[in-house]
Design a protein around this motif. Structure first.
Motif, PDB file in Angstrom:
ATOM      1  N   TRP A  11       0.796  -1.247   0.062  1.00  0.00           N
ATOM      2  CA  TRP A  11       0.105   0.009   0.020  1.00  0.00           C
ATOM      3  C   TRP A  11       0.944   1.318  -0.035  1.00  0.00           C
ATOM      4  N   ILE A  12       2.065   1.173   0.236  1.00  0.00           N
ATOM      5  CA  ILE A  12       3.014   2.495  -0.021  1.00  0.00           C
ATOM      6  C   ILE A  12       3.470   2.634  -1.546  1.00  0.00           C
ATOM      7  N   ARG A  13       2.520   3.020  -2.139  1.00  0.00           N
ATOM      8  CA  ARG A  13       2.762   3.160  -3.715  1.00  0.00           C
ATOM      9  C   ARG A  13       2.615   4.704  -4.063  1.00  0.00           C
ATOM     10  N   MET A 204       4.242  11.532  12.487  1.00  0.00           N
ATOM     11  CA  MET A 204       4.339  10.269  11.705  1.00  0.00           C
ATOM     12  C   MET A 204       4.618   9.062  12.526  1.00  0.00           C
ATOM     13  N   LEU A 205       4.154   8.124  11.950  1.00  0.00           N
ATOM     14  CA  LEU A 205       4.029   6.572  12.700  1.00  0.00           C
ATOM     15  C   LEU A 205       5.202   5.748  12.247  1.00  0.00           C
ATOM     16  N   GLY A 206       5.517   4.909  12.971  1.00  0.00           N
ATOM     17  CA  GLY A 206       6.542   3.815  12.491  1.00  0.00           C
ATOM     18  C   GLY A 206       8.059   4.189  13.037  1.00  0.00           C
ATOM     19  N   VAL A 207       8.058   4.896  14.292  1.00  0.00           N
ATOM     20  CA  VAL A 207       9.452   5.087  14.849  1.00  0.00           C
ATOM     21  C   VAL A 207       9.627   4.514  15.936  1.00  0.00           C
ATOM     22  N   GLY A 208       8.660   3.738  16.552  1.00  0.00           N
ATOM     23  CA  GLY A 208       8.627   2.892  17.828  1.00  0.00           C
ATOM     24  C   GLY A 208       7.858   3.414  18.797  1.00  0.00           C
ATOM     25  N   GLU A 209       6.756   4.221  18.401  1.00  0.00           N
ATOM     26  CA  GLU A 209       5.714   4.483  19.125  1.00  0.00           C
ATOM     27  C   GLU A 209       4.584   3.385  19.434  1.00  0.00           C
ATOM     28  N   THR A 230      -2.772  15.937  11.215  1.00  0.00           N
ATOM     29  CA  THR A 230      -2.586  15.023  10.183  1.00  0.00           C
ATOM     30  C   THR A 230      -1.621  13.964  10.700  1.00  0.00           C
ATOM     31  N   ILE A 231      -1.688  12.648  10.152  1.00  0.00           N
ATOM     32  CA  ILE A 231      -1.242  11.563  10.629  1.00  0.00           C
ATOM     33  C   ILE A 231      -0.808  10.850   9.288  1.00  0.00           C
ATOM     34  N   GLY A 232       0.512  10.408   9.187  1.00  0.00           N
ATOM     35  CA  GLY A 232       1.219   9.792   8.241  1.00  0.00           C
ATOM     36  C   GLY A 232       2.136   8.603   8.687  1.00  0.00           C
ATOM     37  N   GLN A 233       2.548   7.876   7.741  1.00  0.00           N
ATOM     38  CA  GLN A 233       3.774   6.959   7.920  1.00  0.00           C
ATOM     39  C   GLN A 233       5.129   7.453   7.645  1.00  0.00           C
ATOM     40  N   LYS A 246       7.913  -0.010  12.274  1.00  0.00           N
ATOM     41  CA  LYS A 246       6.591  -0.555  11.744  1.00  0.00           C
ATOM     42  C   LYS A 246       5.902   0.201  10.545  1.00  0.00           C
ATOM     43  N   TYR A 247       5.032  -0.417   9.649  1.00  0.00           N
ATOM     44  CA  TYR A 247       4.275  -0.047   8.460  1.00  0.00           C
ATOM     45  C   TYR A 247       2.918  -0.205   8.999  1.00  0.00           C
ATOM     46  N   TYR A 248       2.285   0.799   9.171  1.00  0.00           N
ATOM     47  CA  TYR A 248       0.734   0.608   9.677  1.00  0.00           C
ATOM     48  C   TYR A 248      -0.216   0.585   8.585  1.00  0.00           C
ATOM     49  N   THR A 249      -1.292  -0.090   8.656  1.00  0.00           N
ATOM     50  CA  THR A 249      -2.237  -0.547   7.486  1.00  0.00           C
ATOM     51  C   THR A 249      -2.922   0.613   7.122  1.00  0.00           C
ATOM     52  N   PRO A 250      -3.549   0.677   6.113  1.00  0.00           N
ATOM     53  CA  PRO A 250      -4.741   1.789   6.010  1.00  0.00           C
ATOM     54  C   PRO A 250      -5.961   1.379   7.010  1.00  0.00           C
ATOM     55  N   GLU A 251      -6.133   0.252   7.190  1.00  0.00           N
ATOM     56  CA  GLU A 251      -7.398   0.279   8.174  1.00  0.00           C
ATOM     57  C   GLU A 251      -6.943   0.647   9.512  1.00  0.00           C
TER      58      GLU A 251
END
Length: 297
Positions: A11-13, A204-209, A230-233, A246-251
């Motif tokens: 989904w990271i396109r 931004m998410l995916g740095v260890g939170e 705003t919240i992003g990867q 971590k890569y968070y899902t669209p869900e």
């Protein structure tokens, strides 16, 4: 923390659209010796946004005095201040016929006011040329200077944006010099100075939170009356930057949007490729509608 490199999910396109608008904007930026955070920070949405004739101008040069572990912008000793930059930004915005203009900057801790004067002059210059264009500023923390913040707020931008970037526990690891509580205080002070100007922040998410820490960050922002989130990867810009934990899902991003709206934000933009200025024009409308509804009730 894990050192294992996480594989990038499907989904990271990034949609590649390099049509006439994209080429025209790129050429114009170079001709006016302007910088965009779209390019400098390697934003994944640059093709979509430029194709739609929207861009986030980066003022005060392209060299940052800080070296945050997530950011691709160059760091080092900045060049001298360019007092003509506000007018060139306004000219570019006019040529693009923008309806919403976003202005951000590198951190300029070498300047007494942190660059606040140039921010204010840029807002004023855009308003002179494009009276109907809304202007959003995404500012650094000015090292906590209320005087610098007041210079920007007195120019009355349509949205005051300052990013906390991550959850409280991760802040010192992820950001350079910036402090989580100081960022919250800046957003609080902005509301006290100009209560009618919507405030905005991003993580931004995916740095260890942890999940609960994300919700806590939402609560912290709402506690200082922040309107838009705003919240992003997080995407690692180079091997020397922080790993993606971590890569968070669209869900999961959809659930976080619901959590944010339940907490009272006027608008929450949440998705893998969301960045602070993504769909910024829509956020202005949401904030305005929310304000009208509050007044009417």
């Amino acid at each position: 923390m894990s050192k294992t490199k996480q594989p990038k999910p499907d989904w990271i396109r990034i949609k590649l659209t390099t049509g006439d608008n994209y080429k025209e904007i790129k050429s114009m930026m170079r001709s006016k010796t302007l910088h965009t955070v779209c390019e400098e920070a390697r934003c994944p949405n640059i093709y979509e946004c430029w194709a739609n004739r929207t861009a986030t101008f980066m003022i005060l040069g392209d060299i940052c005095t800080r070296a945050c572990r997530f950011c691709a912008v160059n760091t080092g000793l900045p060049t001298e201040l360019d007092l003509q930059e506000p007018e060139r930004v306004a000219e570019a915005a006019e040529q693009m016929n923008l309806r919403h203009c976003v202005v951000t900057s590198v951190a300029r801790d070498d300047l007494k006011d942190g660059g606040a004067y140039i921010f204010a002059e840029t807002v004023k210059a855009i308003r002179r040329r494009l009276p109907l264009c809304s202007v959003e500023v995404l500012i650094p923390d000015f090292m906590g200077s209320e005087e610098s913040l007041k210079i920007v707020m007195d120019a009355k931008p349509d949205i005051l944006n300052h990013n906390i970037e991550t959850v409280k526990r991760m802040s010192d690891r992820v950001r350079a010099k910036a402090k989580y509580d100081r960022s919250l205080q800046l957003l609080k002070n902005a509301k006290m100075m100009q209560p009618d100007i919507p405030t905005k922040s991003s993580i931004m998410l995916g740095v260890g939170e942890e999940w609960d820490e994300i919700l806590e960050a939402m609560d912290d922002l709402r506690a200082v009356d922040c309107d838009i989130m705003t919240i992003g990867q997080y995407l690692q810009p180079s091997p020397k930057h922080l790993n993606v934990e971590k890569y968070y899902t669209p869900e999961e991003f959809a659930i976080l949007k619901e959590e944010g709206m339940k907490r009272g934000f006027s608008h929450v933009e949440s998705g893998p490729l969301v960045r602070s200025s993504y769909h910024a024009h829509e956020q202005v409308k949401s904030a305005a509608r929310s304000k009208e509804e509050t007044v009417q009730s």
